[in-house]
Design a protein around this motif. Structure first.
Motif, mmCIF file in Angstrom:
data_model
loop_
_atom_site.group_PDB
_atom_site.id
_atom_site.type_symbol
_atom_site.label_atom_id
_atom_site.label_comp_id
_atom_site.label_asym_id
_atom_site.label_seq_id
_atom_site.Cartn_x
_atom_site.Cartn_y
_atom_site.Cartn_z
ATOM 1 N N ALA A 104 0.595 -1.408 -0.247
ATOM 2 C CA ALA A 104 -0.328 -0.227 0.261
ATOM 3 C C ALA A 104 0.727 1.238 0.108
ATOM 4 O O ALA A 104 2.010 1.598 0.690
ATOM 5 N N PHE A 105 0.261 2.162 -0.700
ATOM 6 C CA PHE A 105 1.063 3.254 -1.017
ATOM 7 C C PHE A 105 0.210 4.396 -1.040
ATOM 8 O O PHE A 105 -0.768 4.451 -1.691
ATOM 9 N N GLY A 106 0.797 5.454 -0.030
ATOM 10 C CA GLY A 106 -0.324 6.877 -0.112
ATOM 11 C C GLY A 106 0.160 8.481 -0.563
ATOM 12 O O GLY A 106 1.581 8.180 0.289
ATOM 13 N N VAL A 107 0.056 9.339 -0.922
ATOM 14 C CA VAL A 107 0.781 10.852 -1.094
ATOM 15 C C VAL A 107 -0.914 11.483 -0.807
ATOM 16 O O VAL A 107 -1.987 11.043 -1.549
ATOM 17 N N GLY A 108 -0.358 12.204 -0.065
ATOM 18 C CA GLY A 108 -1.577 13.256 0.869
ATOM 19 C C GLY A 108 -1.682 14.089 -1.038
ATOM 20 O O GLY A 108 -0.886 14.979 -1.266
ATOM 21 N N THR A 109 -2.936 15.090 -0.528
ATOM 22 C CA THR A 109 -3.551 15.907 -1.881
ATOM 23 C C THR A 109 -3.813 16.652 -1.363
ATOM 24 O O THR A 109 -2.808 17.844 -2.580
ATOM 25 N N ASP A 110 -3.511 17.223 -0.680
ATOM 26 C CA ASP A 110 -2.617 18.142 0.175
ATOM 27 C C ASP A 110 -2.425 19.025 0.467
ATOM 28 O O ASP A 110 -2.255 20.051 1.943
ATOM 29 N N SER A 111 -1.270 18.149 1.264
ATOM 30 C CA SER A 111 -0.490 18.525 2.405
ATOM 31 C C SER A 111 1.046 17.442 2.042
ATOM 32 O O SER A 111 0.692 16.554 0.814
ATOM 33 N N THR A 112 1.788 17.801 2.872
ATOM 34 C CA THR A 112 3.376 16.693 2.953
ATOM 35 C C THR A 112 2.709 15.139 2.647
ATOM 36 O O THR A 112 3.983 14.424 2.893
ATOM 37 N N PHE A 113 2.466 15.204 3.116
ATOM 38 C CA PHE A 113 1.521 13.649 4.360
ATOM 39 C C PHE A 113 1.749 12.165 3.395
ATOM 40 O O PHE A 113 1.254 12.688 1.832
ATOM 41 N N GLY B 291 0.435 -12.105 3.987
ATOM 42 C CA GLY B 291 -0.627 -12.366 5.247
ATOM 43 C C GLY B 291 -1.377 -11.846 5.808
ATOM 44 O O GLY B 291 -2.248 -10.126 5.093
ATOM 45 N N ASP B 292 -1.366 -11.897 7.506
ATOM 46 C CA ASP B 292 -1.980 -10.879 8.081
ATOM 47 C C ASP B 292 -1.354 -9.937 8.856
ATOM 48 O O ASP B 292 -1.201 -9.067 9.224
ATOM 49 N N SER B 293 0.194 -10.696 8.484
ATOM 50 C CA SER B 293 0.674 -9.358 9.357
ATOM 51 C C SER B 293 1.555 -7.947 8.569
ATOM 52 O O SER B 293 1.258 -8.290 7.344
ATOM 53 N N VAL B 294 1.745 -7.146 8.956
ATOM 54 C CA VAL B 294 2.586 -6.002 8.688
ATOM 55 C C VAL B 294 3.574 -5.894 8.870
ATOM 56 O O VAL B 294 4.820 -6.445 9.923
ATOM 57 N N ARG B 295 4.309 -5.944 7.856
ATOM 58 C CA ARG B 295 5.912 -6.090 7.558
ATOM 59 C C ARG B 295 7.126 -5.353 8.130
ATOM 60 O O ARG B 295 8.052 -4.902 8.696
ATOM 61 N N ARG B 296 6.151 -4.227 7.040
ATOM 62 C CA ARG B 296 7.011 -2.821 7.336
ATOM 63 C C ARG B 296 5.855 -1.685 6.689
ATOM 64 O O ARG B 296 4.893 -1.979 6.308
ATOM 65 N N ALA B 297 6.077 -0.146 7.156
ATOM 66 C CA ALA B 297 5.184 0.775 7.749
ATOM 67 C C ALA B 297 5.444 1.498 8.152
ATOM 68 O O ALA B 297 5.715 2.114 9.423
ATOM 69 N N PHE B 298 5.210 2.840 7.364
ATOM 70 C CA PHE B 298 6.106 3.549 7.559
ATOM 71 C C PHE B 298 4.605 4.933 7.201
ATOM 72 O O PHE B 298 3.640 5.063 6.143
ATOM 73 N N SER B 299 4.492 5.959 7.910
ATOM 74 C CA SER B 299 3.127 7.392 7.104
ATOM 75 C C SER B 299 4.158 8.233 8.034
ATOM 76 O O SER B 299 4.395 8.856 9.469
ATOM 77 N N ALA B 300 3.877 9.631 7.198
ATOM 78 C CA ALA B 300 4.735 10.690 7.794
ATOM 79 C C ALA B 300 4.053 12.350 7.291
ATOM 80 O O ALA B 300 3.600 12.211 5.647
ATOM 81 N N THR B 301 4.109 13.538 7.983
ATOM 82 C CA THR B 301 3.831 14.364 6.926
ATOM 83 C C THR B 301 5.745 14.969 7.147
ATOM 84 O O THR B 301 6.269 14.057 7.274
ATOM 85 N N ARG B 302 6.090 16.022 6.722
ATOM 86 C CA ARG B 302 7.387 16.385 6.881
ATOM 87 C C ARG B 302 7.871 16.510 8.230
ATOM 88 O O ARG B 302 9.198 16.773 8.561
ATOM 89 N N THR B 303 7.326 17.034 8.571
ATOM 90 C CA THR B 303 6.763 17.556 10.278
ATOM 91 C C THR B 303 7.023 16.120 11.420
ATOM 92 O O THR B 303 6.699 16.412 12.202
ATOM 93 N N THR B 304 5.963 15.566 10.858
ATOM 94 C CA THR B 304 5.120 14.415 12.093
ATOM 95 C C THR B 304 5.012 13.101 11.545
ATOM 96 O O THR B 304 4.766 12.855 10.637
ATOM 97 N N ILE B 305 5.862 11.885 12.044
ATOM 98 C CA ILE B 305 5.657 11.082 12.038
ATOM 99 C C ILE B 305 4.725 10.013 12.371
ATOM 100 O O ILE B 305 4.317 10.332 14.010
#
Length: 285
Positions: free
Chosen positions: A103-112, A120-134
């Motif tokens: 899954a990949f996501g990009v904000g439409t009106d922010s730096t998110f 399977g049912d497990s999350v191997r790696r996930a990261f989400s942030a804006t330029r100033t907040t994780i």
């Protein structure tokens, strides 16, 4: 805090994603219809286009870009609110059975921006942030992340800001995990676009009259006279004013071009003869 964003889901059962996509297969309109009908049977489904995902604008609200390839399903859509890519709406995340979901996501009106890998049912790696907040940092950083965290991939703005743009890291994750260039310079990732808000299908006007182009007229003329003798007088019968005009223009242009080529050839020939004529004079000098 959450953000409106465009998310792209890759449901992968293929061993080599790049090999499948590099063949640039066409997306099946029927597959997308079936997918959306299963996702929500009450939606009015309207095809609105077909194009490469990596060379298109992003979908708006109530729009889906979908492709079904051998062992791969791609779904891109707009969501009103998201802050963690590991929390993609379950109805989307589980809409296709797959060994791995990216899954990949990009904000439409922010730096998110963010990314997540589900096995399977497990999350191997996930990261989400804006330029100033994780907002999310699950699992161990992957090797492709190193130059971003080292500040080598973006201009540093100081303070508490991250040393990279989150959207750049999300793109790097997509290319690393899929083994595929997802930029406009990469292979076509063909998708079909659908709307589910009841809008009518775009109409294409096929009754517009136009004059034949020069190439079309010339081809038609040549086909009708393909067996004539070059030295034989041709009695042509125009098939219409527009066609006759184009043919006349084509023949006139060809005659002019032939005359210019003949003059040029004669000039080259005369120049060569003069050089040969005086070559003995130069050698004796």
């Amino acid at each position: 805090m959450s953000f409106p964003a465009v998310i792209t889901l890759w449901f992968v059962n293929a061993a080599d994603v790049a090999a499948v996509v590099s063949r640039e297969p066409k997306a099946d309109r029927g597959f997308g219809r079936k997918y959306l009908a299963q996702l929500n049977p009450t939606w009015p489904i309207t095809p609105i286009g077909q194009f490469p995902l990596n060379r298109s604008t992003q979908p708006s609200r109530d729009e889906f870009y979908i492709a079904g390839y051998p062992g791969i399903t791609i779904v891109q859509t707009f969501v009103d609110s998201i802050s963690k890519l590991s929390e993609v709406p379950p109805r989307l995340l589980r809409s296709v059975a797959a060994a791995d979901v990216y899954a990949f996501g990009v904000g439409t009106d922010s730096t998110f921006a963010g990314f997540a890998h589900f096995h399977g049912d497990s999350v191997r790696r996930a990261f989400s942030a804006t330029r100033t907040t994780i907002f999310e940092d699950v699992g161990l950083p992957q090797p492709f992340e190193a130059p971003y965290w080292a500040g080598e991939m973006a201009q540093q703005i100081g303070g508490i800001s991250l040393p990279f743009e989150p959207c750049d890291l999300a793109t790097a994750a997509q290319e690393s995990w899929l083994g595929l260039d997802v930029s406009p310079t990469g292979p076509d990732i063909n998708v079909v676009a659908y709307a589910v808000d009841g809008r009518p299908e775009p109409k294409v006007n096929t009754t517009v009259k136009r004059s034949p182009s020069t190439n079309e007229a010339a081809a038609k003329f040549a086909a009708s006279r393909s067996d004539y003798d070059d030295y034989q007088a041709i009695d042509t019968e125009p098939e219409g004013d527009g066609f006759a005009t184009v043919v006349d223009q084509s023949l006139t242009a060809a005659q002019r071009l032939g005359q210019r080529l003949m003059r040029g050839a004669r000039g080259v020939k005369n120049n060569v003869i003069e050089r040969i004529r005086h070559s003995d004079r130069r050698s004796s000098d």
